[in-house]
Design a protein around this motif. Sequence first.
Motif, PDB file in Angstrom:
ATOM      1  N   PRO A 161       0.822  -1.214   0.000  1.00 21.26           N
ATOM      2  CA  PRO A 161       0.000   0.000   0.000  1.00 21.26           C
ATOM      3  C   PRO A 161       0.855   1.263   0.000  1.00 21.26           C
ATOM      4  N   ILE A 162       1.744   1.371  -0.990  1.00 18.45           N
ATOM      5  CA  ILE A 162       2.575   2.557  -1.170  1.00 18.45           C
ATOM      6  C   ILE A 162       2.571   2.905  -2.649  1.00 18.45           C
ATOM      7  N   GLN A 163       2.960   4.115  -2.966  1.00 16.14           N
ATOM      8  CA  GLN A 163       2.970   4.536  -4.360  1.00 16.14           C
ATOM      9  C   GLN A 163       4.069   3.820  -5.122  1.00 16.14           C
ATOM     10  N   MET A 164       3.728   3.251  -6.269  1.00 18.22           N
ATOM     11  CA  MET A 164       4.707   2.608  -7.119  1.00 18.22           C
ATOM     12  C   MET A 164       5.598   3.671  -7.751  1.00 18.22           C
ATOM     13  N   LEU A 165       6.901   3.423  -7.798  1.00 10.75           N
ATOM     14  CA  LEU A 165       7.822   4.354  -8.422  1.00 10.75           C
ATOM     15  C   LEU A 165       7.785   4.193  -9.935  1.00 10.75           C
ATOM     16  N   LYS A 166       7.791   5.300 -10.637  1.00 10.11           N
ATOM     17  CA  LYS A 166       7.721   5.281 -12.093  1.00 10.11           C
ATOM     18  C   LYS A 166       8.868   4.462 -12.680  1.00 10.11           C
ATOM     19  N   GLY A 167       8.508   3.571 -13.599  1.00 11.32           N
ATOM     20  CA  GLY A 167       9.509   2.743 -14.257  1.00 11.32           C
ATOM     21  C   GLY A 167       9.989   1.567 -13.434  1.00 11.32           C
ATOM     22  N   LEU A 168       9.397   1.370 -12.242  1.00 12.16           N
ATOM     23  CA  LEU A 168       9.816   0.282 -11.353  1.00 12.16           C
ATOM     24  C   LEU A 168       8.580  -0.457 -10.862  1.00 12.16           C
ATOM     25  N   PRO A 169       8.006  -1.342 -11.689  1.00 14.43           N
ATOM     26  CA  PRO A 169       6.797  -2.056 -11.281  1.00 14.43           C
ATOM     27  C   PRO A 169       7.023  -2.847 -10.002  1.00 14.43           C
ATOM     28  N   SER A 170       5.943  -3.034  -9.278  1.00 11.25           N
ATOM     29  CA  SER A 170       6.044  -3.673  -7.959  1.00 11.25           C
ATOM     30  C   SER A 170       6.747  -5.024  -7.969  1.00 11.25           C
ATOM     31  N   PRO A 171       6.488  -5.925  -8.948  1.00 10.86           N
ATOM     32  CA  PRO A 171       7.198  -7.203  -8.913  1.00 10.86           C
ATOM     33  C   PRO A 171       8.719  -7.062  -8.997  1.00 10.86           C
ATOM     34  N   LEU A 172       9.185  -5.981  -9.623  1.00 13.98           N
ATOM     35  CA  LEU A 172      10.620  -5.767  -9.737  1.00 13.98           C
ATOM     36  C   LEU A 172      11.231  -5.298  -8.427  1.00 13.98           C
ATOM     37  N   LEU A 173      10.591  -4.316  -7.800  1.00 11.35           N
ATOM     38  CA  LEU A 173      11.177  -3.648  -6.638  1.00 11.35           C
ATOM     39  C   LEU A 173      10.476  -3.956  -5.327  1.00 11.35           C
ATOM     40  N   ASP A 174       9.153  -3.841  -5.299  1.00 12.85           N
ATOM     41  CA  ASP A 174       8.425  -3.862  -4.035  1.00 12.85           C
ATOM     42  C   ASP A 174       8.110  -5.259  -3.509  1.00 12.85           C
ATOM     43  N   PHE A 175       8.010  -6.248  -4.390  1.00 15.48           N
ATOM     44  CA  PHE A 175       7.599  -7.577  -3.939  1.00 15.48           C
ATOM     45  C   PHE A 175       8.535  -8.156  -2.872  1.00 15.48           C
ATOM     46  N   PRO A 176       9.877  -8.124  -3.053  1.00 14.05           N
ATOM     47  CA  PRO A 176      10.733  -8.682  -1.991  1.00 14.05           C
ATOM     48  C   PRO A 176      10.531  -7.970  -0.652  1.00 14.05           C
ATOM     49  N   PHE A 177      10.316  -6.655  -0.711  1.00 12.75           N
ATOM     50  CA  PHE A 177      10.040  -5.880   0.505  1.00 12.75           C
ATOM     51  C   PHE A 177       8.759  -6.356   1.167  1.00 12.75           C
ATOM     52  N   ASP A 178       7.712  -6.609   0.368  1.00 11.85           N
ATOM     53  CA  ASP A 178       6.431  -6.963   0.974  1.00 11.85           C
ATOM     54  C   ASP A 178       6.465  -8.364   1.579  1.00 11.85           C
ATOM     55  N   THR A 179       7.198  -9.279   0.971  1.00 13.29           N
ATOM     56  CA  THR A 179       7.384 -10.602   1.576  1.00 13.29           C
ATOM     57  C   THR A 179       8.086 -10.467   2.921  1.00 13.29           C
ATOM     58  N   THR A 180       9.138  -9.668   2.960  1.00 19.20           N
ATOM     59  CA  THR A 180       9.880  -9.449   4.199  1.00 19.20           C
ATOM     60  C   THR A 180       8.976  -8.836   5.261  1.00 19.20           C
ATOM     61  N   ARG A 181       8.196  -7.858   4.860  1.00 18.82           N
ATOM     62  CA  ARG A 181       7.339  -7.134   5.795  1.00 18.82           C
ATOM     63  C   ARG A 181       6.316  -8.069   6.438  1.00 18.82           C
ATOM     64  N   THR A 182       5.653  -8.890   5.621  1.00 20.14           N
ATOM     65  CA  THR A 182       4.617  -9.757   6.184  1.00 20.14           C
ATOM     66  C   THR A 182       5.224 -10.881   7.012  1.00 20.14           C
ATOM     67  N   ALA A 183       6.405 -11.373   6.624  1.00 19.69           N
ATOM     68  CA  ALA A 183       7.044 -12.443   7.398  1.00 19.69           C
ATOM     69  C   ALA A 183       7.406 -11.972   8.799  1.00 19.69           C
TER      70      ALA A 183
END
Length: 310
Positions: A161-183
Amino acid sequence: MTSTARIDTHQHLIPPAYRKLLDDRGLTAGGWPTPAWDPQAAINTMDDQSIATGILSLSAPGVHLADDAEGRNLARQVNEYHAELVKSRPDRFGQFACVPLPDIDGSVGEAVYALDELHADGVVLLSNAGGKYLGDKDFEPLWAELNARSAVVFIHPTEPPIQMLKGLPSPLLDFPFDTTRTALHMVANGVMSRHTRIKVILSHAGGFLPYAAYRFTGASQFNPGTTGESIMADMKRFYFDTALSSTPAALPSLLAFADPTHITFGSDFPFAPASPQFTAMLDAYPLDEKQRHAINRGNAEKLFPRLMSR
């Protein structure tokens, strides 16, 4: 396909009706284009990478796309399509059933149906549901039901639930962060310590959880009832797949942190066109044969006894 070929715990399916729904609504997995998929293409790719069986799951954005009623109906449609696919080729496919979180009652009901009636191999949960993470107290009824069945739970990331950075889709950048966060959220809120019968696989080598695990023990300062030692012990209870993570930079951290019996092979097909290169890096990495077999197949066989080599 030989009995020593890999078991892939991170592979996806995209049922035709589900694909059409995403396309009609202009939905994607966090800005990542939805790839083509069909069962024969999956088998062809598995043959190319020496994968005997793929335990398939639905990726982001999941099935709760609008309201609870639609989410329940879509989860049932996807799970029954998936179950028929596994029934037709139980040697090549397995099933992580989807549930319509954040609808708790619907998710509990669908998990029970999928595990008890469809005989799914496990359940897939997205890392957050509408911004609510998996350690939230509201999800306790689902964890209790999964624990009662000693379920294997595959956690796949989704858009945070954060703004996606232009040119950096979530699967590229945010997905590893979100797995870490929920774990870490699950650990800090006692999910892993209360529900010791579940086996939880984290996607993509756990995001950066192995790399930063010792830092995360500091969560004990802010979560009564935990200690640094208990935080570390519960983090080590996770399983980790190698999808997009079998690199000379990532594997040393994963191997240094994870229980060696808790690492499984993952391809991330069909969302990762570079998966053959990552598989090649895993094959080239210096592992002893016992460790290589454990990652490629042996550890997954213990999670899914029906796939034990005969």
